[in-house]
Design a protein around this motif. Structure first.
Motif, PDB file in Angstrom:
ATOM      1  N   TRP A 157       0.829  -1.203   0.000  1.00 65.74           N
ATOM      2  CA  TRP A 157       0.000   0.000   0.000  1.00 65.74           C
ATOM      3  C   TRP A 157       0.867   1.260   0.000  1.00 65.74           C
ATOM      4  N   ASN A 158       1.913   1.232   0.784  1.00 66.99           N
ATOM      5  CA  ASN A 158       2.845   2.364   0.846  1.00 66.99           C
ATOM      6  C   ASN A 158       3.476   2.619  -0.512  1.00 66.99           C
ATOM      7  N   LYS A 159       3.841   1.550  -1.210  1.00 67.67           N
ATOM      8  CA  LYS A 159       4.469   1.684  -2.526  1.00 67.67           C
ATOM      9  C   LYS A 159       3.480   2.230  -3.553  1.00 67.67           C
ATOM     10  N   LEU A 160       2.249   1.704  -3.543  1.00 70.10           N
ATOM     11  CA  LEU A 160       1.237   2.145  -4.502  1.00 70.10           C
ATOM     12  C   LEU A 160       0.919   3.626  -4.341  1.00 70.10           C
ATOM     13  N   THR A 161       0.838   4.087  -3.103  1.00 73.21           N
ATOM     14  CA  THR A 161       0.401   5.451  -2.807  1.00 73.21           C
ATOM     15  C   THR A 161       1.553   6.428  -2.639  1.00 73.21           C
ATOM     16  N   ASP A 162       2.762   5.931  -2.780  1.00 73.28           N
ATOM     17  CA  ASP A 162       3.955   6.772  -2.618  1.00 73.28           C
ATOM     18  C   ASP A 162       4.038   7.352  -1.208  1.00 73.28           C
ATOM     19  N   GLY A 163       3.776   6.478  -0.219  1.00 72.51           N
ATOM     20  CA  GLY A 163       4.060   6.905   1.143  1.00 72.51           C
ATOM     21  C   GLY A 163       2.927   6.830   2.146  1.00 72.51           C
ATOM     22  N   CYS A 164       1.719   6.441   1.756  1.00 72.11           N
ATOM     23  CA  CYS A 164       0.605   6.388   2.709  1.00 72.11           C
ATOM     24  C   CYS A 164       0.855   5.306   3.759  1.00 72.11           C
ATOM     25  N   ILE A 165       0.604   5.650   5.011  1.00 71.44           N
ATOM     26  CA  ILE A 165       0.779   4.718   6.127  1.00 71.44           C
ATOM     27  C   ILE A 165      -0.511   3.920   6.315  1.00 71.44           C
ATOM     28  N   LEU A 166      -0.412   2.606   6.291  1.00 73.17           N
ATOM     29  CA  LEU A 166      -1.547   1.721   6.545  1.00 73.17           C
ATOM     30  C   LEU A 166      -1.352   1.059   7.900  1.00 73.17           C
ATOM     31  N   LEU A 167      -2.382   1.139   8.748  1.00 74.26           N
ATOM     32  CA  LEU A 167      -2.266   0.573  10.087  1.00 74.26           C
ATOM     33  C   LEU A 167      -3.617   0.064  10.580  1.00 74.26           C
ATOM     34  N   GLU A 168      -3.577  -0.791  11.593  1.00 79.13           N
ATOM     35  CA  GLU A 168      -4.799  -1.282  12.240  1.00 79.13           C
ATOM     36  C   GLU A 168      -5.427  -0.128  13.004  1.00 79.13           C
ATOM     37  N   ALA A 169      -6.710   0.135  12.747  1.00 74.68           N
ATOM     38  CA  ALA A 169      -7.346   1.329  13.307  1.00 74.68           C
ATOM     39  C   ALA A 169      -7.521   1.254  14.810  1.00 74.68           C
ATOM     40  N   SER A 170      -8.146   0.167  15.299  1.00 74.44           N
ATOM     41  CA  SER A 170      -8.462   0.152  16.725  1.00 74.44           C
ATOM     42  C   SER A 170      -9.115  -1.170  17.113  1.00 74.44           C
ATOM     43  N   TYR A 171      -9.226  -1.357  18.402  1.00 77.01           N
ATOM     44  CA  TYR A 171     -10.072  -2.397  18.983  1.00 77.01           C
ATOM     45  C   TYR A 171     -11.250  -1.694  19.635  1.00 77.01           C
ATOM     46  N   GLY A 172     -12.404  -2.290  19.572  1.00 78.09           N
ATOM     47  CA  GLY A 172     -13.561  -1.717  20.250  1.00 78.09           C
ATOM     48  C   GLY A 172     -14.789  -2.551  20.009  1.00 78.09           C
TER      49      GLY A 172
ATOM     50  N   HIS B  36     -18.805   2.223  22.224  1.00 77.84           N
ATOM     51  CA  HIS B  36     -18.777   3.124  21.073  1.00 77.84           C
ATOM     52  C   HIS B  36     -17.489   2.973  20.289  1.00 77.84           C
ATOM     53  N   THR B  37     -16.930   1.765  20.286  1.00 77.37           N
ATOM     54  CA  THR B  37     -15.734   1.322  19.570  1.00 77.37           C
ATOM     55  C   THR B  37     -14.522   2.237  19.815  1.00 77.37           C
ATOM     56  N   CYS B  38     -13.424   1.967  19.108  1.00 80.97           N
ATOM     57  CA  CYS B  38     -12.195   2.793  19.164  1.00 80.97           C
ATOM     58  C   CYS B  38     -11.633   2.928  20.582  1.00 80.97           C
ATOM     59  N   ASP B  39     -11.499   1.808  21.302  1.00 85.69           N
ATOM     60  CA  ASP B  39     -10.897   1.840  22.634  1.00 85.69           C
ATOM     61  C   ASP B  39      -9.373   1.906  22.571  1.00 85.69           C
ATOM     62  N   THR B  40      -8.815   1.596  21.415  1.00 81.63           N
ATOM     63  CA  THR B  40      -7.371   1.708  21.214  1.00 81.63           C
ATOM     64  C   THR B  40      -7.111   2.501  19.938  1.00 81.63           C
ATOM     65  N   PHE B  41      -5.873   2.879  19.742  1.00 86.60           N
ATOM     66  CA  PHE B  41      -5.446   3.432  18.460  1.00 86.60           C
ATOM     67  C   PHE B  41      -3.983   3.082  18.265  1.00 86.60           C
ATOM     68  N   MET B  42      -3.556   3.073  17.023  1.00 86.01           N
ATOM     69  CA  MET B  42      -2.187   2.659  16.706  1.00 86.01           C
ATOM     70  C   MET B  42      -1.276   3.885  16.631  1.00 86.01           C
ATOM     71  N   PRO B  43      -0.194   3.917  17.408  1.00 84.12           N
ATOM     72  CA  PRO B  43       0.760   5.021  17.283  1.00 84.12           C
ATOM     73  C   PRO B  43       1.349   5.038  15.870  1.00 84.12           C
TER      74      PRO B  43
END
Length: 554
Positions: free
Chosen positions: A341-356, A361-368
């Motif tokens: 994904w990073n290569k296709l987009t020339d640098g976009c960071i792809l990460l796991e959004a959260s647990y919830g 109301h979801t999003c109890d975590t976030f990825m640094p």
């Protein structure tokens, strides 16, 4: 429990470690009204080329709120939204909450028997439905005594004369206006904006009910406050630094809690511009990113894979993308996918959004962003405590030890509607006992390892075994049925039904006939793809079906 010092060590650099609400502790509909005052001409949402400004969205919402008020909708009333992603969804959501009434999202994939259950369970007073879904609601009106009004809307009402993005099939077909109780656009045009919006106790007043299984049983309505929504929206927006200048894309279902946070709440909270699609379509998503220079996006991992494998994708321009928070449904978000994904987009960071989960109301975590650890759900978000406890004793476990995930934060729900026993089982002294299995590592990262509860995740949708079992029991040939989830490369999990036939139907009904019948009665993600006939189901002495034995066969 992971202490705060550990979280600070893992916290992303440049991101404040204290949550600050952009406009203070106010319900999100007040953020909408403030956006209209401060930046009336800025585009809030783009719907296939229709640029809807904050002023227009606010005005339409307040006019519709006045219409609902004239109908007699008041604080505490449950009003359902039953439609595809569209601007009308946003208008309905915030108009309902302006009156202190409660939004109840209903998946547009539901069939009549499912709708009947949900409407009766939540005692829904009115349904705002897409025109193509009207007949489903009308057909069960006599079986749903709480339902007083059906309001319909035609998606074409908010389409531009000349769309800038390819339209999905459901938007290409011109639906002739139907003779429902009320039409949403006519209601907006017939009313002036509501003049006064009441003050609310945002941490006590319920603004949303979402259906979830909790730990057992058929779906229950989890009661979430206006404050729950504000907190999780603010925490997610600040954690991922979503600001007014950003452009986001919303293609996940708005009726789901994650899609709601990303598509309904965050644009209003941050004042950013959102490109809204009725659903994910690979070509449309690519073109939307290209044409509108989308820079932050929420996806499900399979969406990323679809884009990566799209014919001619190497010639498309997705370089505007900077950050992609995603969910591992159907496939994992790992280093391989992120690198591609990073290569296709020339640098976009792809990460796991959260647990919830819905109850928080979801999003109890976030990825640094600067400390991504693949295979984890990130670290606890603002003002959030996560514990791992022993399944039997409830004793706190050490980092690296696996147990039940337990969560506490200002996003925690008030309980299940009319279900005190279920509430007591899940919500204990402000802690939500999730029924999920996981562990925390020494750096505070959460690993999600499965579910104690028997909920099935199919294509990102929650499927509750007892719900499917109840629906399938309506088949004249079925004596007993047990539902489990089985692994599926495309969906993550898919539904399998174990069935005991009535004696008179043995050897007269086959598996495909059961599957086809179920397909007509249930949402597409819910009906069983596999059926196996048994002479009897494994059960305890009290008659409780032992699904774990059935799952042990796979």
């Amino acid at each position: 429990m992971i202490v705060r010092s550990v979280l600070k060590k893992s916290w992303p650099k440049g991101v404040p470690d204290t949550l600050k609400y952009r406009l203070g502790e106010k319900p999100l509909h007040e953020y909408l009204m403030k956006n209209a005052l401060e930046r009336p001409g800025q585009t809030a949402y783009v719907f296939y080329g229709n640029n809807i400004t904050w002023s227009q969205l606010n005005n339409n919402t307040r006019c519709f709120a006045q219409f609902l008020y004239n109908l007699g909708v008041s604080k505490g009333d449950r009003i359902a939204l039953f439609m595809q992603n569209c601007p009308q969804y946003l208008i309905g959501h915030y108009a309902i909450q302006m009156l202190g009434a409660i939004v109840v999202p209903l998946n547009p994939m539901y069939k009549e028997s499912e709708l009947e259950y949900f409407i009766n369970e939540a005692e829904i007073k009115a349904v705002i439905a897409g025109q193509e879904l009207y007949h489903l609601v009308e057909n069960i009106k006599v079986k749903t005594p709480s339902l007083q009004y059906i309001i319909t809307t035609n998606y074409a009402d908010f389409l531009p004369d000349i769309p800038t993005l390819p339209l999905p099939n459901e938007l290409k077909t011109t639906i002739e206006r139907i003779n429902s109780d009320f039409d949403l656009l006519e209601a907006i045009h017939a009313n002036e904006p509501i003049s006064k919006v009441d003050n609310f106790d945002i941490w006590e007043d319920v603004g949303l009910m979402v259906f979830t299984s909790g730990t057992t049983g058929r779906p229950k309505a989890a009661m979430l406050t206006l404050g729950n929504a504000l907190f999780k929206t603010a925490a997610t927006a600040q954690g991922y630094q979503i600001e007014q200048a950003d452009k986001t894309l919303a293609s996940a279902p708005l009726c789901h809690i994650a899609g709601m946070v990303m598509g309904v709440n965050i644009p209003v909270y941050s004042g950013s511009t959102c490109i809204l699609l009725t659903r994910f379509d690979t070509e449309v998503a690519i073109k939307a990113i290209e044409d509108y220079k989308v820079n932050k996006i929420y996806t499900i991992a399979t969406m990323n894979a679809a884009i990566l494998n799209y014919p001619g994708i190497e010639k498309r321009n997705l370089t505007s993308l900077e950050l992609n928070f995603a969910t591992s449904f159907g496939m994992k978000i790992d280093q391989v996918l992120a690198t591609a994904w990073n290569k296709l987009t020339d640098g976009c960071i792809l990460l796991e959004a959260s647990y919830g989960l819905s109850e928080t109301h979801t999003c109890d975590t976030f990825m640094p962003i600067d400390n991504i650890k693949f295979g984890t759900c990130g670290i606890a978000t603002y003002d959030t405590e996560i514990r791992i406890v022993d399944f039997e004793t409830g004793k706190d476990l050490l980092p690296g030890e696996q147990g039940e995930i337990v969560v506490k934060n200002p996003g925690v729900f008030k309980g299940y509607l009319n279900r005190p026993d279920a509430t007591e089982e899940t919500l204990r002294d402000g802690w939500v006992f999730t029924g999920d299995i996981g562990l925390l590592d020494e750096d505070g990262f959460l690993y999600f390892n499965g579910r104690l509860k028997e909920m099935i995740k199919s294509s990102g949708f929650s499927v509750f075994p007892e719900d499917v079992e109840t629906l399938m029991s309506n088949h004249e040939a079925i004596s007993q049925v047990a539902i489990i989830g089985v692994p599926d490369e495309r969906r993550g999990e898919t539904v399998k039904a174990y069935i005991v036939l009535k004696d008179e139907y043995k050897d007269k009904v086959n598996e495909n006939e059961i599957i086809e019948w179920s397909k007509e009665k249930m949402a597409a993600y819910k009906y069983p793809r596999y059926v196996e006939f048994l002479e009897r189901l494994p059960a305890t002495s009290s008659g409780k079906i032992l699904r774990r034995i059935l799952k042990g066969n796979h």
